[in-house]
Motif scaffolding. Sequence first.
Motif, PDB file in Angstrom:
ATOM      1  N   SER A 197       0.774  -1.167  -0.161  1.00  0.00           N
ATOM      2  CA  SER A 197      -0.065   0.009   0.218  1.00  0.00           C
ATOM      3  C   SER A 197       1.017   1.209  -0.007  1.00  0.00           C
ATOM      4  CB  SER A 197      -0.635   0.094   1.278  1.00  0.00           C
ATOM      5  OG  SER A 197      -1.706  -1.133   1.550  1.00  0.00           O
ATOM      6  N   THR A 198       0.690   2.314  -0.786  1.00  0.00           N
ATOM      7  CA  THR A 198       1.408   3.522  -0.989  1.00  0.00           C
ATOM      8  C   THR A 198       0.656   4.670  -0.351  1.00  0.00           C
ATOM      9  OG1 THR A 198       1.032   4.244  -3.026  1.00  0.00           O
ATOM     10  CG2 THR A 198       2.808   2.377  -2.552  1.00  0.00           C
ATOM     11  N   ASP A 216      -5.434   2.139   6.318  1.00  0.00           N
ATOM     12  CA  ASP A 216      -4.716   1.289   5.016  1.00  0.00           C
ATOM     13  C   ASP A 216      -6.027   0.401   4.947  1.00  0.00           C
ATOM     14  OD1 ASP A 216      -3.981  -0.453   3.196  1.00  0.00           O
ATOM     15  OD2 ASP A 216      -2.240  -0.632   4.158  1.00  0.00           O
ATOM     16  N   SER A 267      -2.046   8.245 -10.300  1.00  0.00           N
ATOM     17  CA  SER A 267      -2.838   9.234 -10.867  1.00  0.00           C
ATOM     18  C   SER A 267      -2.205  10.355 -11.334  1.00  0.00           C
ATOM     19  CB  SER A 267      -4.146   9.505 -10.209  1.00  0.00           C
ATOM     20  OG  SER A 267      -4.030   9.966  -8.974  1.00  0.00           O
ATOM     21  N   GLN A 268      -2.734  11.578 -11.159  1.00  0.00           N
ATOM     22  CA  GLN A 268      -2.037  12.660 -11.725  1.00  0.00           C
ATOM     23  C   GLN A 268      -1.684  13.748 -10.770  1.00  0.00           C
ATOM     24  OE1 GLN A 268      -2.070  12.681 -14.982  1.00  0.00           O
ATOM     25  NE2 GLN A 268      -3.088  10.813 -15.295  1.00  0.00           N
ATOM     26  N   ASN A 325      -7.955   4.522  -4.605  1.00  0.00           N
ATOM     27  CA  ASN A 325      -9.466   4.321  -4.077  1.00  0.00           C
ATOM     28  C   ASN A 325      -9.587   2.733  -3.644  1.00  0.00           C
ATOM     29  OD1 ASN A 325     -10.343   6.937  -3.917  1.00  0.00           O
ATOM     30  ND2 ASN A 325     -10.047   7.000  -6.172  1.00  0.00           N
TER      31      ASN A 325
HETATM   32  N1  LIG Z   1      -6.290  14.858 -11.964  1.00  0.00           N
HETATM   33  C1  LIG Z   1      -6.913  13.731 -11.721  1.00  0.00           C
HETATM   34  N2  LIG Z   1      -6.992  13.135 -10.494  1.00  0.00           N
HETATM   35  C2  LIG Z   1      -7.375  12.070 -10.346  1.00  0.00           C
HETATM   36  C3  LIG Z   1      -7.741  11.041 -11.539  1.00  0.00           C
HETATM   37  C4  LIG Z   1      -7.392  11.577 -12.763  1.00  0.00           C
HETATM   38  O1  LIG Z   1      -7.596  11.038 -13.740  1.00  0.00           O
HETATM   39  N3  LIG Z   1      -7.088  13.150 -12.863  1.00  0.00           N
HETATM   40  N4  LIG Z   1      -8.169   9.919 -11.437  1.00  0.00           N
HETATM   41  C5  LIG Z   1      -8.940   9.699 -10.244  1.00  0.00           C
HETATM   42  C6  LIG Z   1      -8.948   8.240  -9.998  1.00  0.00           C
HETATM   43  S1  LIG Z   1     -10.291   7.576 -11.010  1.00  0.00           S
HETATM   44  C7  LIG Z   1      -8.367   7.534  -9.188  1.00  0.00           C
HETATM   45  S2  LIG Z   1      -8.914   5.905  -8.859  1.00  0.00           S
HETATM   46  C8  LIG Z   1      -7.369   7.865  -8.232  1.00  0.00           C
HETATM   47  C9  LIG Z   1      -6.372   7.152  -8.237  1.00  0.00           C
HETATM   48  O2  LIG Z   1      -5.401   7.605  -7.399  1.00  0.00           O
HETATM   49  P1  LIG Z   1      -3.880   7.138  -6.938  1.00  0.00           P
HETATM   50  O3  LIG Z   1      -3.840   5.630  -7.569  1.00  0.00           O
HETATM   51  O4  LIG Z   1      -3.095   7.984  -7.130  1.00  0.00           O
HETATM   52  O5  LIG Z   1      -4.180   7.039  -5.394  1.00  0.00           O
HETATM   53  P2  LIG Z   1      -3.956   7.952  -4.358  1.00  0.00           P
HETATM   54  O6  LIG Z   1      -3.909   9.285  -4.935  1.00  0.00           O
HETATM   55  O7  LIG Z   1      -2.730   7.463  -3.535  1.00  0.00           O
HETATM   56  O8  LIG Z   1      -5.250   7.682  -3.444  1.00  0.00           O
HETATM   57  C10 LIG Z   1      -6.731   7.773  -3.892  1.00  0.00           C
HETATM   58  C11 LIG Z   1      -7.428   7.771  -2.732  1.00  0.00           C
HETATM   59  O9  LIG Z   1      -7.632   6.496  -2.137  1.00  0.00           O
HETATM   60  C12 LIG Z   1      -7.033   6.713  -0.849  1.00  0.00           C
HETATM   61  N5  LIG Z   1      -6.038   5.523  -0.447  1.00  0.00           N
HETATM   62  C13 LIG Z   1      -5.077   5.273  -0.961  1.00  0.00           C
HETATM   63  N6  LIG Z   1      -4.630   4.313  -0.605  1.00  0.00           N
HETATM   64  C14 LIG Z   1      -5.238   3.617   0.578  1.00  0.00           C
HETATM   65  C15 LIG Z   1      -5.580   2.665   1.308  1.00  0.00           C
HETATM   66  N7  LIG Z   1      -4.446   1.493   1.297  1.00  0.00           N
HETATM   67  N8  LIG Z   1      -6.443   2.230   1.952  1.00  0.00           N
HETATM   68  C16 LIG Z   1      -7.382   3.397   2.232  1.00  0.00           C
HETATM   69  N9  LIG Z   1      -7.384   4.335   1.117  1.00  0.00           N
HETATM   70  C17 LIG Z   1      -6.331   4.498   0.236  1.00  0.00           C
HETATM   71  C18 LIG Z   1      -6.181   7.849  -0.620  1.00  0.00           C
HETATM   72  O10 LIG Z   1      -6.315   8.431   0.723  1.00  0.00           O
HETATM   73  C19 LIG Z   1      -7.066   8.845  -1.494  1.00  0.00           C
HETATM   74  O11 LIG Z   1      -8.418   9.210  -1.103  1.00  0.00           O
HETATM   75  O12 LIG Z   1      -6.983   9.096  -8.514  1.00  0.00           O
HETATM   76  C20 LIG Z   1      -8.049  10.127  -8.964  1.00  0.00           C
HETATM   77  N10 LIG Z   1      -7.417  11.382  -9.127  1.00  0.00           N
END
Ligand SMILES: Nc1nc2c(c(=O)[nH]1)N[C@H]1C(S)=C(S)[C@@H](COP(=O)(O)OP(=O)(O)OC[C@H]3O[C@@H](n4cnc5c(N)ncnc54)[C@H](O)[C@@H]3O)O[C@H]1N2
Length: 423
Positions: A197-198, A216, A267-268, A325
């Motif tokens: 997990s990151t 997490d 993501s971005q 997410n």
């Molecule tokens: N400008 C943009 N922003 C985002 C986009 C995009 O296309 N353009 N895509 C959205 C989508 S769809 C997703 S899905 C997320 C993916 O984001 P990441 O993979 O970079 O994830 P994080 O930013 O690290 O986290 C997102 C969200 O999830 C929570 N999280 C992360 N890890 C955990 C975990 N192990 N347990 C519980 N929750 C977790 C974190 O706190 C964030 O709330 O990006 C969107 N943004």
Amino acid sequence: MTTHDAGAARPPRTSVEQHRADVAALLAPLVARRPVERLPLAHALDRVLGADVSAPVAVPAFRNSQMDGFAVRTADVVPGRALPVVGEIAAGSTAAPLAPGTAVRIMTGAPVPDGADAVVPVEETSVGRFGADVTEVVLGAVPAPGAFVREAGSDVRAGDVVLPAGTRLAATRLAALAACGIAHVEVVVPLRVSVVSTGAELVAPGERLGPGQVYDANGTALAAAVRAAGGTVAFEGRSGDDPRVLAGVLADAAALGDLVLTSGGVSQGAYEVVKDVLGPDADAASLPFALRDTSVEFRTVAMQPGGPQGLGRFRGTPILTFPGNPVSAQVSFVVFVRELVAAAAGRVADGARPRRRLDHAVTSPPGRRQMLRGALSVGGGVRVVGGTGSHLVAAMARADVLIDVPADVEALDEGAEVEVWEL
Ligand SMILES: Nc1nc2c(c(=O)[nH]1)N[C@H]1C(S)=C(S)[C@@H](COP(=O)(O)OP(=O)(O)OC[C@H]3O[C@@H](n4cnc5c(N)ncnc54)[C@H](O)[C@@H]3O)O[C@H]1N2
Ligand code: MOO
């Protein structure tokens, strides 16, 4: 004049089927050639046999009684005439041949003596029930030859294949092996999966939650999903947003696992740590070691949730990077990896997804395949639970299935058939 093209920075999207095929190709060598290991039966539940298992002994190993009663020679029985009772055979003892014109008390599971060819249950005789001395017994009818006698090998003959390779070891199958006296089995070694997990905001469940921090959920979710699919968890780790720390965690994950799954950081945003280590703009010089045999392609899959995805290798080990997410990470596992982990464990699935009728109408944004969370109704239909937000992890816990709405479908009527992915 300046123009703003809102879509200019948006990369083309990869279809769900294409991404599934690419993940399958990445893992194909791992799935195709599985080692086997020898385990005691007590550790083999739900594992899959890597080789046929033959019975070293027959079951039953000897002719024995199916009832508590009297062993007789049917040729000697005359209805209404007493037969002398000359002894008793209990389960676990051995039996002398039955003398002509006699009967012997016999218990369920005890060896039927040579000469006897039927057992009559005690309650069907003049004795009624076993008490103190029984010296004679009267039968009301001539029993059929073979009545209540369990022949040696009537379940399994020595040398027969009891269970073929590929059998998943449910309790009933373990019972059959135990009955044959088999103590160890050769089973397929499942895929060993590392889960990382990151995110700087993450803390472990059970710790105190500080401002801006998040528990997490993905570590627990993905590790459990791996086990449920038949895999084993080789390593569970967590990293903040420092690429050097993540590189070290990934090095352990890749060394211990056949496959690494990460969540978050793809993501971005300004702090996308997975991309900072594995993406095209990664600063290799800042990492504590050289990343040989490392290459990951990041892409956007036309699916919601679970759009941002990456796949490739980290130091030679296959790696898949899921979005952070919690709903997105779990849906990614179900759609892209679950059946590969199951196949690597030797489990067979035909890949068919059941169809259900919607209990209500559904609308869906065009261009992306939607994996809505659905609950099954008593009547056999399915209804959407929770909203579309990828953070709705508790709402997802009420779902039984993912409702698969194709990318080109914008509306479905009540009663429309949809494919579902079982959770
Ligand atoms: N400008 C943009 N922003 C985002 C986009 C995009 O296309 N353009 N895509 C959205 C989508 S769809 C997703 S899905 C997320 C993916 O984001 P990441 O993979 O970079 O994830 P994080 O930013 O690290 O986290 C997102 C969200 O999830 C929570 N999280 C992360 N890890 C955990 C975990 N192990 N347990 C519980 N929750 C977790 C974190 O706190 C964030 O709330 O990006 C969107 N943004
Ligand atoms: O694609 Mo993200 O995975 O919607 O939430």
